[in-house]
Design a protein around this motif. Structure first.
Motif, PDB file in Angstrom:
ATOM      1  N   HIS A   1       0.832  -1.197   0.000  1.00 41.37           N
ATOM      2  CA  HIS A   1       0.000   0.000   0.000  1.00 41.37           C
ATOM      3  C   HIS A   1       0.868   1.248   0.000  1.00 41.37           C
ATOM      4  CE1 HIS A   1      -4.154  -1.643   1.506  1.00 41.37           C
ATOM      5  NE2 HIS A   1      -3.849  -2.051   0.288  1.00 41.37           N
ATOM      6  N   GLY A   2       2.152   1.053  -0.309  1.00 45.62           N
ATOM      7  CA  GLY A   2       3.090   2.160  -0.343  1.00 45.62           C
ATOM      8  C   GLY A   2       3.298   2.668  -1.751  1.00 45.62           C
ATOM      9  N   ALA A   3       4.534   3.108  -2.041  1.00 50.45           N
ATOM     10  CA  ALA A   3       4.815   3.711  -3.344  1.00 50.45           C
ATOM     11  C   ALA A   3       6.233   3.378  -3.771  1.00 50.45           C
ATOM     12  CB  ALA A   3       4.634   5.231  -3.272  1.00 50.45           C
ATOM     13  N   TRP A   4       6.439   3.346  -5.087  1.00 46.58           N
ATOM     14  CA  TRP A   4       7.752   3.125  -5.669  1.00 46.58           C
ATOM     15  C   TRP A   4       8.482   4.456  -5.824  1.00 46.58           C
ATOM     16  CZ3 TRP A   4      10.030  -1.488  -6.503  1.00 46.58           C
ATOM     17  CH2 TRP A   4       9.228  -2.625  -6.510  1.00 46.58           C
ATOM     18  N   LEU A   5       9.792   4.438  -5.587  1.00 47.07           N
ATOM     19  CA  LEU A   5      10.647   5.600  -5.791  1.00 47.07           C
ATOM     20  C   LEU A   5      11.637   5.305  -6.902  1.00 47.07           C
ATOM     21  CD1 LEU A   5      11.543   6.598  -2.111  1.00 47.07           C
ATOM     22  CD2 LEU A   5       9.719   7.515  -3.542  1.00 47.07           C
ATOM     23  N   HIS A   6      11.922   6.321  -7.728  1.00 44.85           N
ATOM     24  CA  HIS A   6      12.985   6.189  -8.722  1.00 44.85           C
ATOM     25  C   HIS A   6      14.317   5.966  -8.018  1.00 44.85           C
ATOM     26  CE1 HIS A   6      10.800   7.378 -12.403  1.00 44.85           C
ATOM     27  NE2 HIS A   6      10.078   8.131 -11.604  1.00 44.85           N
ATOM     28  N   PRO A   7      15.201   5.181  -8.587  1.00 43.97           N
ATOM     29  CA  PRO A   7      16.512   4.972  -7.952  1.00 43.97           C
ATOM     30  C   PRO A   7      17.217   6.278  -7.624  1.00 43.97           C
ATOM     31  CG  PRO A   7      16.229   3.471  -9.799  1.00 43.97           C
ATOM     32  CD  PRO A   7      15.063   4.412  -9.839  1.00 43.97           C
ATOM     33  N   SER A   8      17.084   7.281  -8.509  1.00 40.27           N
ATOM     34  CA  SER A   8      17.758   8.561  -8.277  1.00 40.27           C
ATOM     35  C   SER A   8      17.194   9.295  -7.073  1.00 40.27           C
ATOM     36  CB  SER A   8      17.641   9.449  -9.523  1.00 40.27           C
ATOM     37  OG  SER A   8      16.273   9.638  -9.868  1.00 40.27           O
ATOM     38  N   ASP A   9      15.928   9.074  -6.757  1.00 41.41           N
ATOM     39  CA  ASP A   9      15.309   9.721  -5.590  1.00 41.41           C
ATOM     40  C   ASP A   9      15.516   8.914  -4.319  1.00 41.41           C
ATOM     41  OD1 ASP A   9      14.280  11.792  -7.138  1.00 41.41           O
ATOM     42  OD2 ASP A   9      12.426  10.703  -7.576  1.00 41.41           O
ATOM     43  N   ALA A  10      15.699   7.604  -4.460  1.00 34.58           N
ATOM     44  CA  ALA A  10      15.664   6.728  -3.291  1.00 34.58           C
ATOM     45  C   ALA A  10      16.845   6.943  -2.354  1.00 34.58           C
ATOM     46  CB  ALA A  10      15.626   5.266  -3.748  1.00 34.58           C
ATOM     47  N   VAL A  11      18.028   7.160  -2.892  1.00 29.28           N
ATOM     48  CA  VAL A  11      19.229   7.202  -2.055  1.00 29.28           C
ATOM     49  C   VAL A  11      19.137   8.293  -0.999  1.00 29.28           C
ATOM     50  CG1 VAL A  11      21.711   7.640  -2.061  1.00 29.28           C
ATOM     51  CG2 VAL A  11      20.699   6.193  -3.827  1.00 29.28           C
ATOM     52  N   GLU A  12      18.676   9.476  -1.371  1.00 31.15           N
ATOM     53  CA  GLU A  12      18.604  10.599  -0.431  1.00 31.15           C
ATOM     54  C   GLU A  12      17.241  10.738   0.234  1.00 31.15           C
ATOM     55  OE1 GLU A  12      21.130  12.499   0.568  1.00 31.15           O
ATOM     56  OE2 GLU A  12      22.402  11.183  -0.648  1.00 31.15           O
ATOM     57  N   ALA A  13      16.329   9.827  -0.033  1.00 29.42           N
ATOM     58  CA  ALA A  13      14.977   9.939   0.538  1.00 29.42           C
ATOM     59  C   ALA A  13      15.026   9.801   2.055  1.00 29.42           C
ATOM     60  CB  ALA A  13      14.070   8.867  -0.051  1.00 29.42           C
ATOM     61  N   PRO A  14      14.484  10.790   2.789  1.00 30.52           N
ATOM     62  CA  PRO A  14      14.448  10.675   4.253  1.00 30.52           C
ATOM     63  C   PRO A  14      13.319   9.754   4.697  1.00 30.52           C
ATOM     64  CG  PRO A  14      13.510  12.780   3.561  1.00 30.52           C
ATOM     65  CD  PRO A  14      13.949  12.067   2.309  1.00 30.52           C
ATOM     66  N   LEU A  15      13.630   8.825   5.593  1.00 27.95           N
ATOM     67  CA  LEU A  15      12.629   7.863   6.046  1.00 27.95           C
ATOM     68  C   LEU A  15      11.800   8.466   7.179  1.00 27.95           C
ATOM     69  CD1 LEU A  15      14.850   4.702   5.777  1.00 27.95           C
ATOM     70  CD2 LEU A  15      12.754   5.153   4.476  1.00 27.95           C
ATOM     71  N   SER A  16      10.900   9.318   6.774  1.00 32.97           N
ATOM     72  CA  SER A  16       9.919   9.920   7.673  1.00 32.97           C
ATOM     73  C   SER A  16       8.652  10.120   6.870  1.00 32.97           C
ATOM     74  CB  SER A  16      10.416  11.267   8.216  1.00 32.97           C
ATOM     75  OG  SER A  16      10.537  12.216   7.160  1.00 32.97           O
ATOM     76  N   ARG A  17       7.546  10.276   7.552  1.00 28.33           N
ATOM     77  CA  ARG A  17       6.283  10.444   6.825  1.00 28.33           C
ATOM     78  C   ARG A  17       6.318  11.709   5.964  1.00 28.33           C
ATOM     79  NH1 ARG A  17       2.897   6.610   8.362  1.00 28.33           N
ATOM     80  NH2 ARG A  17       3.281   5.599  10.363  1.00 28.33           N
ATOM     81  N   ALA A  18       6.785  12.803   6.547  1.00 29.01           N
ATOM     82  CA  ALA A  18       6.813  14.063   5.802  1.00 29.01           C
ATOM     83  C   ALA A  18       7.809  13.992   4.657  1.00 29.01           C
ATOM     84  CB  ALA A  18       7.162  15.207   6.752  1.00 29.01           C
ATOM     85  N   GLY A  19       8.998  13.434   4.909  1.00 31.63           N
ATOM     86  CA  GLY A  19      10.020  13.379   3.875  1.00 31.63           C
ATOM     87  C   GLY A  19       9.607  12.542   2.686  1.00 31.63           C
TER      88      GLY A  19
END
Length: 493
Positions: A281-299
């Motif tokens: 029930h989540g979402a896919w991230l592009h590899p380019s976005d994933a590395v710096e993605a902050p693991l928080s609800r807002a981020g």
């Protein structure tokens, strides 16, 4: 302890462990070990506990992220109006195949979860604590053993629920506790209000296992020490389930706001073709976005993602992304309760369209039909299942757009389907079509329109279709009335 299964979820952590403290030395913390790892927990009164939950910004860790204090106040207000004490419910019925964090908590640190539930039950004057667990999970043994070890502020019981995706939905869990079919309620209602939505019609305070464990940690640490980890907006740590190809999942505790790339590196993984965050029930991230993605609800929300159940899957580059998506789409469509239009029509239609796209047997119009079906499913269902499934599938179509174009061109991506995205072992029923027998009468599609769709030449587009319980009547009709005897219903243990 001898009766607790040894195949317990593996854990790890970045920085200092909190929820996972002691698990470097113990497979499972019984009450004695729990007392050596965690300091004594002092009781708190109603107002103090509510103020604590607000001070640390405690929110639900099961998907929706609803503020705990607001939910508790609603249940207490309803209890005062009804003149009946509330019920406290621990939701450990985790039906998400890519998530194991609640299973880990109930199996390995059950007393930390029970600490939070008992703290609230005592402060709020609850008459009962109910712990919902998935049937066959380690928690089915671990939780009753933990209850037998400790003093309780009120009666408590464990309820085992079928391990289905919708079993973890709050309304489905409460219906199961009440002895009803374990499916979401036809109308959206709040457990906090009691009545038909509550356990035995009582106002019900329900949160998932991690939320109750976080409450126990906050009560021990206090707001300042609790906020030493995480971000200013989302203090504390979070539990993630990192799925690893060819290995069991790893439950990892990290401070909220940790970069996703750091977690993948620590687990020996790479972003690959894309990273799923939040489970199915989540979402896919592009590899380019994933590395710096902050693991928080807002981020994650800023990137169009969702923390959801905290499950992470980095899809390797050596498997067909669209084929992987089609497998999960078919499973999600069959796992629905079939109680509303999006589940009965929209999800099966979208799953079938994505299956055709993966097989290279679809025109661009099929893709647009799938997008329309998923768009209509968003926010239009009786529960969150259609909306969450639509987010998973729509973001997959975006992140894997190159793969999608290759399949639309007819040549395909050339990659094998490895089955990397975790799904339960085959169970239930499947409708199988023998194309060598099929003569194109089309009667099966008339009798079972939610299961069978016909291609341009009048033959079913899929040879194997998962059958949900609510679809079995139509499946049996299609089997019994097929003139060519080309359709059969096969059951798996």
């Amino acid at each position: 302890m001898n009766d607790i299964p040894l195949n317990l979820p593996e854990v790890g952590w970045l920085d200092e462990p909190r929820l996972t403290a002691g698990l470097d030395r113990h497979q499972r913390l019984d009450l004695a070990a729990h007392g050596r790892v965690h300091p004594p927990l002092l009781p708190r009164d109603r107002d103090d506990l509510l103020a604590l939950a607000e001070a640390v910004g405690l929110s639900g860790r099961g998907g929706a992220g609803f503020p705990f204090a607001r939910k508790a106040r609603a249940a207490l207000a309803a209890a005062e109006r009804a003149g009946a004490p509330p019920v406290v419910v621990v939701n450990g019925a985790e039906g998400e195949p890519s998530s194991a964090k609640d299973k880990m908590l109930l199996a390995r640190v059950p007393h930390l979860v029970l600490d939070g539930a008992c703290l609230a039950a005592a402060a709020f004057g609850a008459e009962e604590i109910v712990i919902g667990v998935a049937a066959g999970s380690p928690g089915e043994i671990s939780v009753p053993a933990a209850l037998a070890e400790r003093e309780l502020p009120c009666r408590a019981r464990t309820v085992c629920l079928p391990e289905r995706f919708v079993s973890g939905e709050s309304g489905a869990l409460i219906r199961g506790v009440n002895g009803l079919p374990v499916v979401p309620a036809p109308l959206k209602t709040r457990a906090a209000d009691g009545g038909a939505a509550g356990v035995r019609r009582r106002p019900t305070l329900l949160s998932n296992a991690e939320t109750w464990a976080q409450l126990a940690l906050a009560a021990r640490l206090g707001p300042d020490a609790y906020a030493a980890a995480g971000t200013a907006a989302e203090p504390g740590t979070i539990l993630l389930t990192v799925n690893r190809p060819g290995a069991d999942p790893l439950v990892v505790e990290v401070p909220a706001g940790t970069r996703l790339g750091a977690v993948l590196d620590a687990c020996g993984l790479h972003p690959g073709a894309g990273v799923l965050v939040g489970g199915y029930h989540g979402a896919w991230l592009h590899p380019s976005d994933a590395v710096e993605a902050p693991l928080s609800r807002a981020g994650l929300s800023d990137l169009g993602g969702a923390l959801g159940a905290g499950a992470i899957v980095a899809l390797p580059t050596d498997t067909c992304p669209l084929g992987e998506t089609a497998r999960v789409a078919a499973w999600l469509a069959a796992e629905s309760a079939g109680q509303c239009g999006p589940c009965k029509g929209g999800l099966p239609a979208a799953a079938e369209a994505i299956s055709m796209l993966a097989a290279g047997a679809a025109e661009p119009a099929v893709l647009e039909d799938a997008r329309r079906a998923l768009g209509a499913a968003q926010a239009g269902g009786a529960c969150s299942h259609p909306d969450g499934t639509a987010r998973f599938l729509l973001t997959a179509l975006d992140v894997f757009s190159r793969d999608l174009d290759a399949h639309l061109s007819g040549s395909g991506c050339g990659l094998p389907l490895r089955g990397v995205l975790p799904l339960p072992h085959t169970r239930g029923a499947r409708l199988e079509v023998n194309w060598s027998r099929c003569t194109g009468h089309g009667l099966c599609a008339v009798l079972a329109p939610d299961l069978i769709r016909l291609g341009p030449h009048g033959h079913p587009t899929s040879t194997t279709v998962p059958v949900a319980p609510w679809q079995e009547h139509d499946a049996r009709r299609a089997v019994s009335q097929c003139p060519a005897l080309a359709v059969r219903l096969r059951r798996h243990a």
